[in-house]
Design a protein around this motif. Structure first.
Motif, short mmCIF file in Angstrom:
data_model
loop_
_atom_site.label_atom_id
_atom_site.label_comp_id
_atom_site.label_asym_id
_atom_site.label_seq_id
_atom_site.Cartn_x
_atom_site.Cartn_y
_atom_site.Cartn_z
N SER A 107 79.21 75.26 17.77
CA SER A 107 79.91 75.64 16.53
C SER A 107 81.42 75.79 16.68
CB SER A 107 79.36 76.96 16.00
OG SER A 107 78.01 76.81 15.64
N ASN B 90 84.44 88.43 18.60
CA ASN B 90 84.64 88.45 17.16
C ASN B 90 84.12 89.81 16.73
OD1 ASN B 90 84.61 88.05 14.40
ND2 ASN B 90 82.87 86.66 14.39
N ARG C 15 74.47 73.54 13.26
CA ARG C 15 73.51 74.58 13.65
C ARG C 15 72.85 74.21 14.97
NH1 ARG C 15 75.58 77.45 13.03
NH2 ARG C 15 74.15 79.18 12.94
N TYR D 285 82.51 82.06 22.12
CA TYR D 285 83.96 81.79 22.19
C TYR D 285 84.46 81.62 23.62
CZ TYR D 285 83.58 83.20 17.38
OH TYR D 285 83.19 83.26 16.06
N THR E 230 73.96 79.75 17.94
CA THR E 230 73.84 81.02 18.64
C THR E 230 72.99 81.98 17.81
OG1 THR E 230 76.13 80.62 19.31
CG2 THR E 230 75.25 82.79 19.77
N SER E 231 73.15 81.86 16.50
CA SER E 231 72.46 82.79 15.58
C SER E 231 70.96 82.81 15.81
CB SER E 231 72.73 82.39 14.13
OG SER E 231 74.10 82.34 13.88
N ASP F 282 76.93 87.11 24.43
CA ASP F 282 77.32 86.17 23.37
C ASP F 282 78.62 85.50 23.83
OD1 ASP F 282 78.47 85.00 21.07
OD2 ASP F 282 77.44 86.43 19.76
C1 LIG Z 1 80.24 86.53 17.95
C2 LIG Z 1 79.49 85.46 17.25
N1 LIG Z 1 78.25 85.18 17.62
C3 LIG Z 1 77.54 84.23 17.00
C4 LIG Z 1 78.04 83.51 15.94
C5 LIG Z 1 77.18 82.49 15.27
O1 LIG Z 1 77.47 81.24 15.79
P1 LIG Z 1 76.55 79.98 15.58
O2 LIG Z 1 77.23 79.10 14.62
O3 LIG Z 1 76.48 79.37 16.96
O4 LIG Z 1 75.23 80.43 15.11
C6 LIG Z 1 79.34 83.75 15.51
C7 LIG Z 1 79.90 83.02 14.35
O5 LIG Z 1 80.92 83.31 13.81
C8 LIG Z 1 80.08 84.76 16.17
O6 LIG Z 1 81.31 85.05 15.78
#
Ligand SMILES: Cc1ncc(COP(=O)(O)O)c(C=O)c1O
Length: 407
Positions: free
Chosen positions: A245, A186, A254, A217, A111-112, A214
């Motif tokens: 993830s 989160n 990743r 979750y 997601t990052s 996003d």
């Molecule tokens: C709200 C949120 N978005 C994105 C991410 C990043 O996730 P990814 O591992 O898919 O890059 C996290 C990771 O903790 C997260 O909590």
């Protein structure tokens, strides 16, 4: 030679944009290392990774990836991702009511990377992007890097951490480009009611903003998967993000994806993100082979994971709420809670959390790392440890707090 000797003693300067880039989740680890070096065991409640706590990636997915590597899938792949993965994402989101086609899906390094691509493609220096407060810190870190301006909209602990819509609207300026919605959330563990989700879409639509949804979750809400935000407005201006993830327990791979709604107003944004994605050649190849089997195959591990999380969330809220001076909203999803401790005037959340770490080895992240005010005393707990371990850890937090607060 003499000239070289002189200049080699001077540090190579780094770009000033790095000064603005802070990431509290990892920063506090430096403090933890010092505590460890002094001989104390650190209990890491700071990073949302289920693997070190004994949760396992589904073996069938591990098998798919290792087989892909054995079969030679070790070269570059197309920059937007392998076709079966893109099709699986399109199929899965469409089946859940968010109709997207495979050509509007990009496979990303988690997601990052999707978040970074979207923000980079959307915001010029000085443009505003609305992010929840507390926020997931990657958003503000990327905004700092690209010189954009985060507008923090309040989310309200008194109402289960849902967005304060009036405050959100008051932050919209002529330079506001996007609205970040993290649902399930989160660091708060909130799941937004449908009416709030509709209102967020309505605001974005009326004010010409793109919603960055996003949904990492989405499948780890305790009462079952949350429908994609885009399902409430199939033609809305939505870019959605998720990954393997959390819901597939493979954060180190990743491997994630984004999808752009069918709204033609987003065509240029999609093209811009594809262009940026071309520059990094591709995201991890072998793990992309797990996306279709993950999304279209057996998900029984998710029910087990959700049940484990529900139990830990209950232990967390019950135990922390029993500590004098503490309050904690019951999380509805994921593995995070955002309790509050009432601090004496002049004391910061960081002082509390660093004090807790030094005294007990318990490592949480202070709320101001997520955008709350230091004096408000919020901090984030990751509750992936076993319920028994959590009980023991929270007992230590309680003992420390009584001393720290002078009760
Ligand atoms: C709200 C949120 N978005 C994105 C991410 C990043 O996730 P990814 O591992 O898919 O890059 C996290 C990771 O903790 C997260 O909590």
């Amino acid at each position: 030679m003499r000239g070289m000797a002189a200049s080699s003693s001077i540090s190579i300067p780094v770009a000033s944009r790095v000064n603005n880039f802070t990431y509290a989740i990892r920063n506090i680890v430096a403090e933890a290392r010092a505590v460890e070096a002094a001989g104390k065991t650190v209990k890491y409640l700071n990073i949302g990774d289920p693997i070190p706590f004994g949760f396992a990636t589904p073996p069938a997915l591990v098998e798919v990836v290792t087989k892909a590597m054995r079969d030679g899938a070790n070269g570059y792949v197309p920059s937007p991702g392998i076709q079966p993965a893109r099709e699986a994402v399109a199929q899965e989101w469409s089946a859940r009511g968010f109709p997207v086609s495979a050509d509007r899906v990009l496979v990303t390094a988690g997601t990052s990377e999707g978040i970074e691509l979207a923000l980079t493609a959307l915001a010029n220096p000085g443009d505003r992007v609305l992010v929840p407060m507390p926020t997931y810190p990657l958003y503000t870190a990327v905004l700092a890097k690209i010189g954009a301006d985060p507008g923090y909209y309040r989310t309200d602990p008194a109402r289960g951490w849902v967005p304060d819509l009036e405050h959100l609207e008051s932050l919209i300026t002529s330079r506001t480009r996007a609205l970040v919605v993290i649902d399930p959330n989160n660091p708060t563990g909130a799941v937004y009611p449908t009416a709030v989700r509709r209102a967020l879409i309505d605001i974005a639509d009326r004010r010409g903003l793109v919603i960055l949804a996003d949904e990492v979750y989405g499948d780890v809400a305790y009462d079952g998967a949350v429908p994609p935000l885009g399902s409430l407005a199939p033609d809305g201006p939505v870019v959605a993000f998720s990954s393997l993830s959390k819901a597939y327990l493979a954060p180190g791979w990743r491997t994630g994806w984004l999808a752009v709604s069918r709204n033609p107003r987003l065509d240029d944004l999609l093209a811009a993100m594809k262009k940026l994605a071309d520059g990094r050649l591709c995201s991890n190849g072998p793990t992309q082979h797990a996306i279709a089997p993950a999304l279209l195959g057996d998900r029984s591990h998710q029910a087990v994971f959700r049940a484990a999380l529900r139990e830990r969330a209950a232990v967390t809220a019950r135990t922390l709420n029993a500590i004098p001076g503490f309050s904690c909203v019951q999380p509805q999803a994921a593995f995070y809670a955002m309790p509050k401790v009432t601090l004496r005037p002049g004391v910061t959340d960081e002082q509390f959390i660093v004090g807790l770490l030094r005294a007990t080895g318990v490592l949480c992240v202070y709320g101001s790392g997520f955008g709350t005010r230091p004096e408000d005393g919020y901090f984030r707990v990751v509750f992936l440890a076993s319920p028994a371990e959590l009980e023991a850890i929270y007992a230590e937090v309680g003992r420390f707090a009584r001393e720290f607060l002078g009760a």
